[in-house]
Design a protein around this motif. Sequence first.
Motif, short mmCIF file in Angstrom:
data_model
loop_
_atom_site.label_atom_id
_atom_site.label_comp_id
_atom_site.label_asym_id
_atom_site.label_seq_id
_atom_site.Cartn_x
_atom_site.Cartn_y
_atom_site.Cartn_z
N VAL A 191 -39.45 2.41 -28.89
CA VAL A 191 -38.49 1.31 -28.99
C VAL A 191 -37.92 1.34 -30.41
O VAL A 191 -38.55 1.85 -31.33
CB VAL A 191 -39.15 -0.06 -28.70
N PRO A 192 -36.71 0.82 -30.63
CA PRO A 192 -36.09 0.90 -31.96
C PRO A 192 -36.97 0.35 -33.08
O PRO A 192 -36.90 0.84 -34.21
CB PRO A 192 -34.82 0.06 -31.79
N ARG A 193 -37.81 -0.63 -32.77
CA ARG A 193 -38.64 -1.22 -33.82
C ARG A 193 -39.54 -0.18 -34.47
O ARG A 193 -39.82 -0.23 -35.67
CB ARG A 193 -39.48 -2.37 -33.23
N VAL A 194 -40.01 0.80 -33.67
CA VAL A 194 -40.85 1.87 -34.22
C VAL A 194 -40.06 2.71 -35.22
O VAL A 194 -40.55 3.04 -36.31
CB VAL A 194 -41.40 2.76 -33.09
N ILE A 227 -36.50 9.70 -27.76
CA ILE A 227 -35.78 8.89 -26.77
C ILE A 227 -36.05 7.43 -27.10
O ILE A 227 -37.20 7.00 -27.17
CB ILE A 227 -36.21 9.23 -25.34
N SER A 228 -34.99 6.67 -27.31
CA SER A 228 -35.11 5.27 -27.71
C SER A 228 -34.48 4.37 -26.67
O SER A 228 -33.39 4.66 -26.17
CB SER A 228 -34.43 5.05 -29.07
N GLY A 229 -35.16 3.28 -26.35
CA GLY A 229 -34.63 2.32 -25.38
C GLY A 229 -35.28 0.97 -25.57
O GLY A 229 -36.15 0.78 -26.41
N GLY A 230 -34.85 0.01 -24.76
CA GLY A 230 -35.41 -1.33 -24.81
C GLY A 230 -34.59 -2.30 -25.62
O GLY A 230 -34.63 -3.51 -25.39
N ALA A 231 -33.86 -1.79 -26.61
CA ALA A 231 -32.99 -2.61 -27.46
C ALA A 231 -32.06 -1.66 -28.19
O ALA A 231 -32.36 -0.47 -28.34
CB ALA A 231 -33.81 -3.44 -28.46
N SER A 269 -43.24 -5.88 -22.93
CA SER A 269 -42.35 -4.81 -23.39
C SER A 269 -41.68 -5.17 -24.71
O SER A 269 -40.69 -4.57 -25.09
CB SER A 269 -41.30 -4.49 -22.32
N LEU A 270 -42.23 -6.19 -25.40
CA LEU A 270 -41.85 -6.58 -26.76
C LEU A 270 -40.46 -7.17 -26.87
O LEU A 270 -39.82 -7.10 -27.92
CB LEU A 270 -42.00 -5.38 -27.72
N LYS A 271 -39.98 -7.78 -25.80
CA LYS A 271 -38.73 -8.52 -25.86
C LYS A 271 -39.04 -9.99 -26.13
O LYS A 271 -40.05 -10.53 -25.65
CB LYS A 271 -37.96 -8.41 -24.54
#
Length: 635
Positions: free
Chosen positions: A305-308, A380-384, A607-609
């Motif tokens: 996820v982008p936060r990482v 691969i980045s997703g989720g936000a 999923s950290l939203k």
Amino acid sequence: MTSGSADSGSAAPEAAAAADSPGTPTAGALQWQAPTLIRIDERTTIPSLLQARVRRSAARPLIARKQEFGEAWQTVTAQEFYDDVCSVAAGLIGKGLQPGARVAIMSRTRYEWTLLDFACWAAALVPVPIYETSSAEQIAYVLADSKARLVVTESITTAELVRAAAASLDRPEPEVLSLDTGALHAITEAGRGVTAEQVAVRTASLTTASTSTIVYTSGTTGSPKGTVLSHGNFTDLCSNAHLWMPEIAMGRDSRLLLFLPLAHVFARFLEVFQISGEGIIGHVPDTKNLLSDLASFRPSYLLVVPRVLEKIYNSADARAGNGGARRLFRWAARVAVDYSRAQDTPAGPSRALRAQRAVADRLVYRRIRALVGDNADWIISGGAPLSPRLAHFYRGLGIPVLEGYGLTETVGPISVNTPRLTKIGTVGPPLPPMAVRISADGEIMLKGPSVFQGYHDDPAATAAAFTDDGWFRTGDLGSLDRDGYVTITGRAKDVIVTAGGKNVSPAPLEDSLRGHPLISQVVVVGEQRPFVSALITLDAEMLPSWLRAHGLGPMTVSEAASDPQVLAALDRAVQRANTHVSRAESIRKIRVLKVDFTEANGLLTPSLKVRRGVALERFAADIDDLYGGPTGVQS
């Protein structure tokens, strides 16, 4: 053509042609139809993808299992994994589970999760994931709605939690087993009288229309809905995705380390995607030892996820300290961004820029690439949304970020940037053979074989999710460019309407601010208020290094929330974020909260939203204080 010929020569030319022409625009570029690269038949189920892998390469490694002690990994061949699957499937049949029966799995990510998943599918059963962090109330809801007959948990503690939740239900309690006390042994023992032919008959009874799983949305608002996904939802997407982007999982050197929870649908998709390719998959239960796990496993691609990615950048910046080392890192970061942006120009990077990048690579980039195992070709980045600057930074240092977009209702990915088709700032073109349409009010709508079957036992919610002509309403706002690349601008339900009637999408502001090293979470507010404000939480992990870098003494999060220098830094971050929006959309005031958002306190989904509705309710007094009173009171 079946999935068994997904890597055949007849399909490759079509895939290569598609790389130069992502799809077909219609209706003035408000709709985009991705190409169909392969048409699967009704027997292309998830077990058939595993069987095809065994036929292709039975003796080659398929899974790597980390040893209990040390950093060594033991490989499991495709044949060995398939034999394990069949043994557990026989045990599930031996336990009297009839085709279509639900088996709930509540565990962290590990080999046994994947084994149970494929065993359930081989026995024509329906695995139902439960997040390992779920409360008793959430567990009871999933058990009741899915009517699970068997629950396999990771530990004795979670097994007792499940039993307590099941006892509250007005229905027969499911059998509960735990992996740590021999669940798999108990299951396989139950299959001693079940023949291989009986398992094969179960497997052969499946078609692409058969239900493969029910995934309960984590739900930022309201009760979770059971998303019913078919075998075809998975296999059509996997088969076409392998042709669309063969660089990811079709090479024998492909390595995926799965650390996201397998209760999340995207992790489940990647599980099937990697196993149906040619590479190896590994599992780790969490990110506590992620750097050492990455170093020992050496994945060729990562899912994050982008936060990482923000934390890796911020940590590298913080570790540089002060003075010359920090100036070197920030110079190297600028070079990476400039080099990446130059790659999108006709002339490409200049000779001087290439020379600067070579120096920066030797001094800085190599150390950052080593953090992710020194073998990663792509992230691969997703989720936000990921900030374009960060995307350029990672591409410039040598690990391109393939940003994508997906939903539980679509088995994960809808669109994704590929190694050959990339536009930073977008979430890529639709995956074949998906069709994307933008409605008159900007909502993204979808059609295609990966779109779900409906919500379990909820016809009203299912009907509401589709238009009269069969398009799935995603609830997300976005746009399509002339080349078919999708850009996400926010959630329709999150749009804020200020007292002056201005529509504000909070996502761009929130995503921009979350890139600051001090900031953990942001909630932009302003519904029926005279201006836009924001609630901000501080990142407790990054706070100490930020304080040291700025010559400040140690502080708790609570102390930092009211420190003048911390607040001044946050104000500067807000000013930078405001430069990307109009004045009417800009943030005028902030409130720094003394508590962060976590799963434990109910403010984040698994999923950290951010659970936006929960946050607005819990911090209503803070919001009112920003405006001098409740809605309607002018500040």
